[in-house]
Design an enzyme around this catalytic site. Structure first.
Site, PDB file in Angstrom:
ATOM      1  N   LYS A  87      -8.622   1.337 -38.534  1.00 42.05           N
ATOM      2  CA  LYS A  87      -8.526   2.645 -37.844  1.00 42.05           C
ATOM      3  C   LYS A  87      -9.178   3.835 -38.533  1.00 42.05           C
ATOM      4  CE  LYS A  87      -4.325   4.347 -39.892  1.00 42.05           C
ATOM      5  NZ  LYS A  87      -3.160   5.174 -39.782  1.00 42.05           N
ATOM      6  N   SER A 127      -6.407   5.805 -27.692  1.00 42.03           N
ATOM      7  CA  SER A 127      -6.467   7.090 -28.389  1.00 42.03           C
ATOM      8  C   SER A 127      -7.072   8.151 -27.481  1.00 42.03           C
ATOM      9  CB  SER A 127      -7.346   6.901 -29.622  1.00 42.03           C
ATOM     10  OG  SER A 127      -7.707   8.131 -30.164  1.00 42.03           O
ATOM     11  N   TYR A 152     -15.330   3.023 -34.372  1.00 40.10           N
ATOM     12  CA  TYR A 152     -13.884   2.908 -34.151  1.00 40.10           C
ATOM     13  C   TYR A 152     -13.523   3.370 -32.736  1.00 40.10           C
ATOM     14  CZ  TYR A 152      -8.995   4.272 -34.010  1.00 40.10           C
ATOM     15  OH  TYR A 152      -7.689   4.437 -33.614  1.00 40.10           O
ATOM     16  N   LYS A 156     -11.954   1.297 -29.116  1.00 43.45           N
ATOM     17  CA  LYS A 156     -10.820   1.649 -28.245  1.00 43.45           C
ATOM     18  C   LYS A 156     -11.274   1.616 -26.777  1.00 43.45           C
ATOM     19  CE  LYS A 156      -7.825   1.881 -31.355  1.00 43.45           C
ATOM     20  NZ  LYS A 156      -6.826   0.841 -31.425  1.00 43.45           N
ATOM     21  N   LEU A 203      -4.996  14.756 -41.644  1.00 45.94           N
ATOM     22  CA  LEU A 203      -4.516  16.052 -42.137  1.00 45.94           C
ATOM     23  C   LEU A 203      -3.130  15.985 -42.775  1.00 45.94           C
ATOM     24  CD1 LEU A 203      -4.906  19.094 -42.377  1.00 45.94           C
ATOM     25  CD2 LEU A 203      -4.098  19.319 -40.020  1.00 45.94           C
ATOM     26  N   ARG A 234      -5.291  20.436 -32.285  1.00 48.63           N
ATOM     27  CA  ARG A 234      -4.894  19.076 -31.895  1.00 48.63           C
ATOM     28  C   ARG A 234      -3.486  19.109 -31.324  1.00 48.63           C
ATOM     29  NH1 ARG A 234      -9.478  18.789 -32.946  1.00 48.63           N
ATOM     30  NH2 ARG A 234     -10.607  17.364 -34.327  1.00 48.63           N
TER      31      ARG A 234
HETATM   32  P1  NAD Z   1      -1.964   1.134 -39.557  1.00 55.21           P
HETATM   33  O1  NAD Z   1      -3.210   0.806 -40.279  1.00 55.21           O
HETATM   34  O2  NAD Z   1      -0.848   1.748 -40.327  1.00 55.21           O
HETATM   35  O3  NAD Z   1      -1.391  -0.163 -38.812  1.00 55.21           O
HETATM   36  C1  NAD Z   1      -2.223  -1.194 -38.355  1.00 55.21           C
HETATM   37  C2  NAD Z   1      -1.690  -2.491 -38.944  1.00 55.21           C
HETATM   38  O4  NAD Z   1      -2.489  -3.579 -38.461  1.00 55.21           O
HETATM   39  C3  NAD Z   1      -1.771  -2.521 -40.470  1.00 55.21           C
HETATM   40  O5  NAD Z   1      -0.488  -2.843 -40.992  1.00 55.21           O
HETATM   41  C4  NAD Z   1      -2.790  -3.614 -40.772  1.00 55.21           C
HETATM   42  O6  NAD Z   1      -2.464  -4.314 -41.953  1.00 55.21           O
HETATM   43  C5  NAD Z   1      -2.701  -4.479 -39.527  1.00 55.21           C
HETATM   44  N1  NAD Z   1      -3.925  -5.229 -39.207  1.00 55.21           N
HETATM   45  C6  NAD Z   1      -5.203  -4.768 -39.140  1.00 55.21           C
HETATM   46  N2  NAD Z   1      -6.041  -5.782 -38.814  1.00 55.21           N
HETATM   47  C7  NAD Z   1      -5.277  -6.895 -38.664  1.00 55.21           C
HETATM   48  C8  NAD Z   1      -5.560  -8.251 -38.335  1.00 55.21           C
HETATM   49  N3  NAD Z   1      -6.801  -8.674 -38.141  1.00 55.21           N
HETATM   50  N4  NAD Z   1      -4.532  -9.118 -38.276  1.00 55.21           N
HETATM   51  C9  NAD Z   1      -3.260  -8.729 -38.508  1.00 55.21           C
HETATM   52  N5  NAD Z   1      -2.936  -7.448 -38.817  1.00 55.21           N
HETATM   53  C10 NAD Z   1      -3.933  -6.549 -38.899  1.00 55.21           C
HETATM   54  O7  NAD Z   1      -2.370   2.069 -38.322  1.00 55.21           O
HETATM   55  P2  NAD Z   1      -1.471   2.913 -37.323  1.00 55.21           P
HETATM   56  O8  NAD Z   1      -1.723   4.350 -37.575  1.00 55.21           O
HETATM   57  O9  NAD Z   1      -0.093   2.399 -37.315  1.00 55.21           O
HETATM   58  O10 NAD Z   1      -2.193   2.568 -35.953  1.00 55.21           O
HETATM   59  C11 NAD Z   1      -1.737   1.534 -35.102  1.00 55.21           C
HETATM   60  C12 NAD Z   1      -2.655   1.439 -33.899  1.00 55.21           C
HETATM   61  O11 NAD Z   1      -2.696   2.699 -33.225  1.00 55.21           O
HETATM   62  C13 NAD Z   1      -4.103   1.106 -34.247  1.00 55.21           C
HETATM   63  O12 NAD Z   1      -4.608   0.263 -33.236  1.00 55.21           O
HETATM   64  C14 NAD Z   1      -4.789   2.446 -34.205  1.00 55.21           C
HETATM   65  O13 NAD Z   1      -6.150   2.319 -33.909  1.00 55.21           O
HETATM   66  C15 NAD Z   1      -4.038   3.116 -33.071  1.00 55.21           C
HETATM   67  N6  NAD Z   1      -4.097   4.579 -33.115  1.00 55.21           N
HETATM   68  C16 NAD Z   1      -3.683   5.238 -34.251  1.00 55.21           C
HETATM   69  C17 NAD Z   1      -3.757   6.624 -34.300  1.00 55.21           C
HETATM   70  C18 NAD Z   1      -3.346   7.371 -35.553  1.00 55.21           C
HETATM   71  O14 NAD Z   1      -3.721   8.519 -35.685  1.00 55.21           O
HETATM   72  N7  NAD Z   1      -2.551   6.775 -36.455  1.00 55.21           N
HETATM   73  C19 NAD Z   1      -4.233   7.331 -33.205  1.00 55.21           C
HETATM   74  C20 NAD Z   1      -4.629   6.641 -32.057  1.00 55.21           C
HETATM   75  C21 NAD Z   1      -4.558   5.246 -32.020  1.00 55.21           C
HETATM   76  N1  UFG Z   2      -8.509  18.282 -41.272  1.00 56.56           N
HETATM   77  C1  UFG Z   2      -8.685  19.215 -42.273  1.00 56.56           C
HETATM   78  N2  UFG Z   2      -8.599  18.790 -43.565  1.00 56.56           N
HETATM   79  C2  UFG Z   2      -8.336  17.494 -43.900  1.00 56.56           C
HETATM   80  C3  UFG Z   2      -8.144  16.554 -42.869  1.00 56.56           C
HETATM   81  C4  UFG Z   2      -8.242  16.985 -41.559  1.00 56.56           C
HETATM   82  O1  UFG Z   2      -8.921  20.389 -42.003  1.00 56.56           O
HETATM   83  O2  UFG Z   2      -8.276  17.176 -45.103  1.00 56.56           O
HETATM   84  C5  UFG Z   2      -8.570  18.734 -39.875  1.00 56.56           C
HETATM   85  C6  UFG Z   2      -9.644  18.021 -39.067  1.00 56.56           C
HETATM   86  O3  UFG Z   2     -10.873  18.681 -39.215  1.00 56.56           O
HETATM   87  C7  UFG Z   2      -9.072  18.108 -37.661  1.00 56.56           C
HETATM   88  C8  UFG Z   2      -7.555  18.080 -37.882  1.00 56.56           C
HETATM   89  O4  UFG Z   2      -7.352  18.404 -39.241  1.00 56.56           O
HETATM   90  O5  UFG Z   2      -9.407  19.337 -37.103  1.00 56.56           O
HETATM   91  C9  UFG Z   2      -6.953  16.729 -37.608  1.00 56.56           C
HETATM   92  O6  UFG Z   2      -7.677  15.752 -38.328  1.00 56.56           O
HETATM   93  P1  UFG Z   2      -7.200  14.248 -38.489  1.00 56.56           P
HETATM   94  O7  UFG Z   2      -8.218  13.534 -39.309  1.00 56.56           O
HETATM   95  O8  UFG Z   2      -5.787  14.210 -38.965  1.00 56.56           O
HETATM   96  O9  UFG Z   2      -7.169  13.718 -36.992  1.00 56.56           O
HETATM   97  P2  UFG Z   2      -8.333  13.600 -35.905  1.00 56.56           P
HETATM   98  O10 UFG Z   2      -7.942  14.451 -34.751  1.00 56.56           O
HETATM   99  O11 UFG Z   2      -9.654  13.834 -36.494  1.00 56.56           O
HETATM  100  O12 UFG Z   2      -8.266  12.055 -35.525  1.00 56.56           O
HETATM  101  C10 UFG Z   2      -7.028  11.315 -35.438  1.00 56.56           C
HETATM  102  C11 UFG Z   2      -7.264   9.875 -35.866  1.00 56.56           C
HETATM  103  C12 UFG Z   2      -8.179   9.185 -34.877  1.00 56.56           C
HETATM  104  C13 UFG Z   2      -7.633   9.300 -33.506  1.00 56.56           C
HETATM  105  C14 UFG Z   2      -7.378  10.741 -33.168  1.00 56.56           C
HETATM  106  C15 UFG Z   2      -6.705  10.862 -31.835  1.00 56.56           C
HETATM  107  O13 UFG Z   2      -7.840   9.838 -37.160  1.00 56.56           O
HETATM  108  O14 UFG Z   2      -8.234   7.827 -35.206  1.00 56.56           O
HETATM  109  O15 UFG Z   2      -6.527  11.344 -34.156  1.00 56.56           O
HETATM  110  O16 UFG Z   2      -5.581  10.040 -31.770  1.00 56.56           O
HETATM  111  F1  UFG Z   2      -8.511   8.794 -32.625  1.00 56.56           F
END
Ligand code: NAD
Ligand code: UFG
Length: 344
Positions: A87, A127, A152, A156, A203, A234
């Site tokens: 991710k 996402s 990435y 999605k 962030l 956001r």
């Molecule tokens: P995370 O990395 O904490 O959790 C993902 C888990 O999947 C991890 O524990 C990792 O070890 C496991 N994993 C990865 N590849 C694997 C594989 N091939 N087999 C088995 N396990 C595997 O991430 P998260 O923040 O909990 O995100 C969960 C889901 O939500 C992801 O699909 C991510 O893309 C999606 N998502 C996250 C955010 C965010 O900001 N955190 C936003 C939008 C979507």
């Molecule tokens: N930001 C800072 N300083 C930092 C980190 C982030 O100013 O050190 C700012 C970024 O510029 C952005 C905001 O904080 O404006 C949020 O940034 P994040 O990286 O926390 O989140 P994003 O919105 O860029 O993206 C996240 C996930 C993506 C996902 C998206 C929507 O990283 O995977 O949210 O779910 F797709």
């Protein structure tokens, strides 16, 4: 006991919180994870919260035979929540094949096997990144999908399409695609939370690590955007609230309440918050002063996005309830817990 649910990536950030909420709602949870971005201790944290230890299988979902063995071993899985994915947006630009392979092959393996084992419901972690910079805010589910800004983000979009095409071709299960806005915070018990490996890219972990002294100073990426205070906006959504939406999605599909075989819901609060507002709310909520500086813009960032969560509110029956201040406090308590344990 309600149905058996497989949570892939269940040792991860959102997966662990969802496992807790599923168990609290009475579901029998099997967690699958290859621990590539998480730690097996998370299972202990889940057990400490709910009193129930979920079955845990350390499996790489790219390995189809291993996944098949899991379905053989845990007979009767009715629903799957697919969190397993790589991710990190920046890493995906540098290592596109790793991202396409991991995020797509895991999905294809799952879609192949689900019908063979009678799985009826699939929840997919999508996402708001699929909307890019929306033309209209707040953004609802009918907004056009914009070209992805990273491999990435592209995975999605492609996974949403693969699931939709598979179901339209007659696959015998339903799906709900959940488009998350920005998940933050931790469980109020501070037993589980977000544990980024290395320097945080997002962030909030950067804020809490700066507040506790692991990082020297937070960089605010840009204060010259076309927003009221110049920093990006956001929609920050509490991770426990987000987890509860997955329980609703499973209930909806297994309870035969879906109106379409594939449904899409935005999961956000409906409120946009700027980076500077988030920093100030963190300081007020925790009483901790944060060192930060204004830095240049980060490549690939969109200016602003926040959700129209109306469809999730009315159709799914889910609403984000936790205040931003409480969410930020939960993230801080989690950081303090990590310090107590000597982890960070
Ligand atoms: P995370 O990395 O904490 O959790 C993902 C888990 O999947 C991890 O524990 C990792 O070890 C496991 N994993 C990865 N590849 C694997 C594989 N091939 N087999 C088995 N396990 C595997 O991430 P998260 O923040 O909990 O995100 C969960 C889901 O939500 C992801 O699909 C991510 O893309 C999606 N998502 C996250 C955010 C965010 O900001 N955190 C936003 C939008 C979507
Ligand atoms: N930001 C800072 N300083 C930092 C980190 C982030 O100013 O050190 C700012 C970024 O510029 C952005 C905001 O904080 O404006 C949020 O940034 P994040 O990286 O926390 O989140 P994003 O919105 O860029 O993206 C996240 C996930 C993506 C996902 C998206 C929507 O990283 O995977 O949210 O779910 F797709």
């Amino acid at each position: 006991m309600k149905a058996k649910i497989l949570v892939t990536g269940g040792a991860g950030y959102i997966g662990s919180h969802t496992t807790v909420e599923l168990q609290k709602a009475g579901y029998d949870v099997v967690v699958l994870d290859n621990l590539s971005n998480s730690n097996a201790d998370v299972i202990d944290g889940i057990e400490r919260i709910t009193g129930i230890r979920p079955a845990f299988e350390k499996i790489d979902m790219q390995d189809k035979e291993a996944l098949r063995n899991l379905f053989e071993k845990h007979k009767g899985i009715k629903g799957v929540i697919n969190f397993a994915a790589s991710k990190a947006v920046g890493e995906s630009v540098k290592k596109p094949l790793l991202y396409y392979r991991n995020n797509l092959v895991t999905m294809l393996n799952l879609l192949d096997l689900m019908p063979q084992y009678g799985v009826e419901a699939l929840v997919f972690s999508s996402s708001c990144t699929v909307y890019g910079q929306p033309d209209i805010l707040p953004v609802d589910e009918s907004a056009p999908i914009k070209p992805a800004l990273s491999p990435y983000g592209n995975t999605k979009q492609i996974c949403e399409e693969i699931i939709t095409d598979t179901i339209h071709a007659g696959a015998p299960f339903k799906s709900i695609l959940l488009r998350y806005f920005n998940p933050i915070g931790a469980h109020p018990s501070a037993e589980i939370g977000e544990l980024p490996l290395g320097t945080p890219q997002n962030l909030l972990p950067y804020i809490t690590q700066t507040a506790i002294g692991v990082r020297e100073e937070l960089s605010v990426f840009g204060d010259d955007y076309d927003t009221p205070d110049g920093s990006c906006i956001r929609d920050y959504i509490n991770v426990v609230d987000l987890a509860q939406a997955h329980v609703k999605a499973i209930e909806r599909m297994l309870g035969n309440k879906s109106e379409e075989p594939v449904e899409i819901f935005n999961l956000g609060t409906g409120k946009g918050v700027s980076v500077l507002e988030l920093i100030h709310t963190f300081e007020e909520a925790t009483g901790v002063k944060l060192r930060y500086k204004i830095a240049g813009r980060r490549e690939g960032d969109i200016t602003q996005v926040w959700a129209d969560p109306q469809k999730a509110n009315t159709v799914l029956g889910w609403k984000a309830e936790t205040s931003l201040a409480d969410t930020l406090k939960s993230a801080w308590n989690w950081q303090l817990h990590l310090r107590e344990k000597g982890i960070m």
